[in-house]
Design a protein around this motif. Structure first.
Motif: not given
Length: 124
Positions: A82-107
């Motif tokens: 109804t409210n279109k709320i999702y969650r990552f299937a596992h913290s490893s999925v979230r961490n894996g997606a976050y890891a694709l942001i280059l370190e010098d671009e994160k800030d």
């Protein structure tokens, strides 16, 4: 002492396995469309709970199809249709997606995201 060493080794094995999962999910995300990658990277910066309306507002793109694809890939789970709320299937999925942001671009990535949120939410 032997039990203590076994416990430490077991914990280290778990850490290595978790890192392996993050790498697997990062590769899975990296092989998806650029739009889906951008959506998951942005969502990874916003927390483990994904509010589709908020995410769409920040990205300024329709995301329905990408949310469906990510769900079908097993990367995210819909917790409230109804409210279109999702969650990552596992913290490893979230961490894996976050890891694709280059370190010098994160800030810059976080700063841009914060500015977009501020701009959108201050209008309301």
């Amino acid at each position: 002492e032997s039990r203590s060493r076994d416990c430490i080794e077991s914990k280290m094995d778990c850490v290595y396995q978790c890192k392996d999962f993050e790498e697997i999910y990062a590769n899975q995300v990296a092989q998806s469309s650029l739009k889906l990658q951008a959506m998951l990277k942005t969502a990874s910066c916003m927390g483990s709970r994904i509010d589709a309306k908020m995410l769409q507002m920040v990205m300024q793109l329709p995301l329905e199809g990408d949310l469906t694809i990510a769900t079908e890939m097993g990367l995210i789970i819909c917790t409230n249709e109804t409210n279109k709320i999702y969650r990552f299937a596992h913290s490893s999925v979230r961490n894996g997606a976050y890891a694709l942001i280059l370190e010098d671009e994160k800030d810059t990535f976080h700063l841009d995201l914060g500015r977009k949120l501020w701009k959108k939410l201050s209008k309301e």
